[in-house]
Design an enzyme around this catalytic site. Structure first.
Site, PDB file in Angstrom:
ATOM      1  N   ARG A  48      19.290  31.082  11.376  1.00  0.00           N
ATOM      2  CA  ARG A  48      18.425  30.017  11.538  1.00  0.00           C
ATOM      3  C   ARG A  48      17.950  30.118  13.046  1.00  0.00           C
ATOM      4  O   ARG A  48      18.700  30.725  13.600  1.00  0.00           O
ATOM      5  CB  ARG A  48      19.055  28.617  11.096  1.00  0.00           C
ATOM      6  CG  ARG A  48      20.288  28.426  11.722  1.00  0.00           C
ATOM      7  CD  ARG A  48      20.553  27.115  12.154  1.00  0.00           C
ATOM      8  NE  ARG A  48      19.482  26.667  12.967  1.00  0.00           N
ATOM      9  CZ  ARG A  48      19.616  26.804  14.396  1.00  0.00           C
ATOM     10  NH1 ARG A  48      20.716  27.672  14.874  1.00  0.00           N
ATOM     11  NH2 ARG A  48      18.684  26.354  15.228  1.00  0.00           N
ATOM     12  N   GLY A  49      17.004  29.289  13.148  1.00  0.00           N
ATOM     13  CA  GLY A  49      16.362  29.312  14.641  1.00  0.00           C
ATOM     14  C   GLY A  49      15.169  30.145  14.582  1.00  0.00           C
ATOM     15  O   GLY A  49      15.352  31.470  13.943  1.00  0.00           O
ATOM     16  N   ALA A  50      14.055  29.644  15.242  1.00  0.00           N
ATOM     17  CA  ALA A  50      12.925  30.532  15.403  1.00  0.00           C
ATOM     18  C   ALA A  50      12.924  32.102  15.478  1.00  0.00           C
ATOM     19  O   ALA A  50      12.648  32.760  14.354  1.00  0.00           O
ATOM     20  CB  ALA A  50      11.750  30.153  16.220  1.00  0.00           C
ATOM     21  N   ARG A  66      11.315  30.396   4.500  1.00  0.00           N
ATOM     22  CA  ARG A  66      11.231  29.222   5.467  1.00  0.00           C
ATOM     23  C   ARG A  66       9.714  28.903   5.753  1.00  0.00           C
ATOM     24  O   ARG A  66       9.125  29.993   6.763  1.00  0.00           O
ATOM     25  CB  ARG A  66      12.183  29.401   6.652  1.00  0.00           C
ATOM     26  CG  ARG A  66      13.569  29.665   6.481  1.00  0.00           C
ATOM     27  CD  ARG A  66      14.120  28.309   6.256  1.00  0.00           C
ATOM     28  NE  ARG A  66      14.266  27.220   7.202  1.00  0.00           N
ATOM     29  CZ  ARG A  66      14.856  26.903   8.094  1.00  0.00           C
ATOM     30  NH1 ARG A  66      15.994  27.582   8.645  1.00  0.00           N
ATOM     31  NH2 ARG A  66      14.544  25.656   8.869  1.00  0.00           N
ATOM     32  N   GLN A  97      22.753  20.529  14.058  1.00  0.00           N
ATOM     33  CA  GLN A  97      22.679  21.648  14.760  1.00  0.00           C
ATOM     34  C   GLN A  97      22.761  21.584  16.244  1.00  0.00           C
ATOM     35  O   GLN A  97      23.426  22.331  16.882  1.00  0.00           O
ATOM     36  CB  GLN A  97      21.279  22.405  14.632  1.00  0.00           C
ATOM     37  CG  GLN A  97      20.828  23.011  13.450  1.00  0.00           C
ATOM     38  CD  GLN A  97      19.951  22.205  12.616  1.00  0.00           C
ATOM     39  OE1 GLN A  97      20.163  20.772  12.633  1.00  0.00           O
ATOM     40  NE2 GLN A  97      19.030  22.483  11.767  1.00  0.00           N
ATOM     41  N   ASP A 139       9.231  25.822  16.527  1.00  0.00           N
ATOM     42  CA  ASP A 139       9.115  26.831  15.332  1.00  0.00           C
ATOM     43  C   ASP A 139       7.773  27.324  15.137  1.00  0.00           C
ATOM     44  O   ASP A 139       7.721  28.271  14.664  1.00  0.00           O
ATOM     45  CB  ASP A 139       9.804  25.784  14.198  1.00  0.00           C
ATOM     46  CG  ASP A 139      11.127  25.557  14.329  1.00  0.00           C
ATOM     47  OD1 ASP A 139      11.910  26.257  14.278  1.00  0.00           O
ATOM     48  OD2 ASP A 139      11.512  24.505  14.862  1.00  0.00           O
ATOM     49  N   LYS A 186      12.134  20.838  15.305  1.00  0.00           N
ATOM     50  CA  LYS A 186      13.312  20.206  14.383  1.00  0.00           C
ATOM     51  C   LYS A 186      12.758  18.708  14.594  1.00  0.00           C
ATOM     52  O   LYS A 186      12.535  18.013  15.323  1.00  0.00           O
ATOM     53  CB  LYS A 186      14.485  20.267  14.920  1.00  0.00           C
ATOM     54  CG  LYS A 186      15.860  19.765  14.152  1.00  0.00           C
ATOM     55  CD  LYS A 186      15.793  20.028  12.695  1.00  0.00           C
ATOM     56  CE  LYS A 186      15.934  21.474  12.671  1.00  0.00           C
ATOM     57  NZ  LYS A 186      15.413  21.635  11.018  1.00  0.00           N
TER      58      LYS A 186
HETATM   59  O1  MRU Z   1      16.150  24.568  10.791  1.00  0.00           O
HETATM   60  P1  MRU Z   1      16.447  25.110  11.713  1.00  0.00           P
HETATM   61  O2  MRU Z   1      17.985  24.975  12.351  1.00  0.00           O
HETATM   62  O3  MRU Z   1      16.117  26.744  11.589  1.00  0.00           O
HETATM   63  O4  MRU Z   1      15.601  24.729  12.989  1.00  0.00           O
HETATM   64  C1  MRU Z   1      14.920  25.588  13.721  1.00  0.00           C
HETATM   65  C2  MRU Z   1      15.259  25.269  15.049  1.00  0.00           C
HETATM   66  O5  MRU Z   1      16.175  25.993  15.213  1.00  0.00           O
HETATM   67  C3  MRU Z   1      14.851  24.160  15.913  1.00  0.00           C
HETATM   68  O6  MRU Z   1      13.646  23.494  15.394  1.00  0.00           O
HETATM   69  C4  MRU Z   1      14.644  24.704  17.092  1.00  0.00           C
HETATM   70  O7  MRU Z   1      14.657  23.901  18.050  1.00  0.00           O
HETATM   71  C5  MRU Z   1      13.573  25.405  17.280  1.00  0.00           C
HETATM   72  S1  MRU Z   1      13.792  26.862  18.241  1.00  0.00           S
HETATM   73  C6  MRU Z   1      15.000  27.707  17.479  1.00  0.00           C
END
Ligand code: MRU
Length: 347
Positions: A51-53, A91, A190, A231, A242
């Protein structure tokens, strides 16, 4: 990042197999999840094993490359086109996912090895962009700063190093005596689980703060700046991140705390004119109703924490309007969140 004495990326590909750190088990267990085919890599993205951008972007690129490797000679094109749609459906908000799939798909139409090379190049660029973001962002951090962050936009959320945490890692390397407030980031936690684990691992002083504590901390002048990841960033600077980020940005503006977004240019989507065009992922209400953690004997358990019989809403992201953002820290420098400066990044 060095974990248990070994240098890891969060995700990598070797001989058609994709390896990734199993983020659902952290911080209780460090293990590597392996995937042989694009369908399994899609499953890993959807279930947030990865997970994470940036990490999602790398996973999506590798998944697309796996699809080209596995595609049958007869029916090659329908197979890879279906794979592209399947990956894109995992996603919906993560811009890096669509960016990576598009590039690897185009490369794969020329040859399978070009697809693999393109996916690897996306992962490598994600890692080097994070380093550059760290260097630019570090200039904003003064010695002794107390920095708040939301969710996890660290090493785990990218291929290496991270975005929101990258300036923090650089500042720590220069002994700036920084301190980090880690928003717990309900419902999946997270911050409490992943960011706290990363900062512990890196030896950076920090405390987990309840999501509801932001206004109190800022009103007490305990926060010098806030840095979050992204994201998706629209052409006008509106930023999806998030859920809960927007509330923090409003609070930061109220108390005069500079609020920065850190993201590579691969997170910008110029086809989205503003935040109104960003599709927000809705996740299962189970994430609100249940929490997973270890009990006192160290056994991983899922328990219900909300009243049975109630339903819950669970948007995964919100959009912070550009006017709340002091600057966007990219691999090319720090810009103001407006169409002119964003346009310049891509010219
Ligand atoms: O739902 P996730 O954990 O995949 O969320 C995305 C993120 O990791 C966050 O929004 C983050 O702050 C963005 S950058 C990785």
């Amino acid at each position: 990042m060095i974990v248990e004495g070994k240098d890891y990326r969060t995700i990598w590909m070797e001989k058609g197999r994709v390896f990734m750190i199993e983020q659902n088990l952290l911080p209780f267990e460090f293990s590597i999840y392996e995937s042989d085919d694009y369908q399994t890599t899609c499953h890993a993205i959807k279930t947030m094993i990865v997970r994470g951008a940036g990490a999602i972007g790398a996973a999506a690129g590798f998944a697309m490359a796996q699809a080209f490797q596995r595609a049958p000679v007869s029916g090659f094109l329908p197979y890879v086109e279906k794979a592209k749609a399947d990956i894109e459906n995992t996603r919906p908000t993560a811009r890096n996912l669509f960016y990576a799939v598009e590039i690897v798909f185009e490369a794969g139409l020329q040859s399978i090895s070009k697809a693999v090379d393109a996916a690897q190049a996306i992962a490598d660029k994600d890692a080097s962009d994070s380093q550059a973001i760290g260097n630019f962002g570090n200039h904003l951090i003064k010695p002794g700063f107390r920095i708040e962050t939301h969710c996890n936009a660290g090493w785990l959320a990218f291929v290496d190093y991270g975005t929101a945490l990258a300036p923090i890692y650089k500042a720590q390397a220069e002994n700036k005596s920084i301190f980090v407030w880690v928003d717990e980031t309900r419902p999946r936690g997270q911050g409490a689980r992943l960011t706290a684990w990363e900062l512990n691992n890196a030896g950076i002083p920090h405390k987990i703060a309840p999501d509801t504590a932001g206004a109190w901390l800022m009103s007490q002048q305990k926060v010098d700046m806030m840095i979050v990841g992204a994201d998706k960033i629209a052409a006008n600077g509106d930023t999806a991140n998030k859920i809960g980020t927007f509330e923090k940005a409003i609070t930061a503006k109220t108390f005069g705390v500079p609020f920065y977004v850190a993201a590579p240019t691969s997170t910008f989507d110029l086809l989205c004119k503003s935040g109104r065009d960003i599709i927000i992922e809705e996740r299962s209400d189970e994430e609100v109703m249940y929490q997973t953690g270890v009990d006192e004997s160290g056994i991983l358990r899922k328990i219900r924490v909300a009243s049975p019989g109630s339903a819950a809403i669970n948007p995964a992201f919100d959009v912070t309007p550009a006017e709340f953002i002091a600057g966007i820290i990219t691999e090319k420098g720090i810009i103001k969140p407006n169409a002119t400066e964003i346009g310049r990044l891509f010219s």
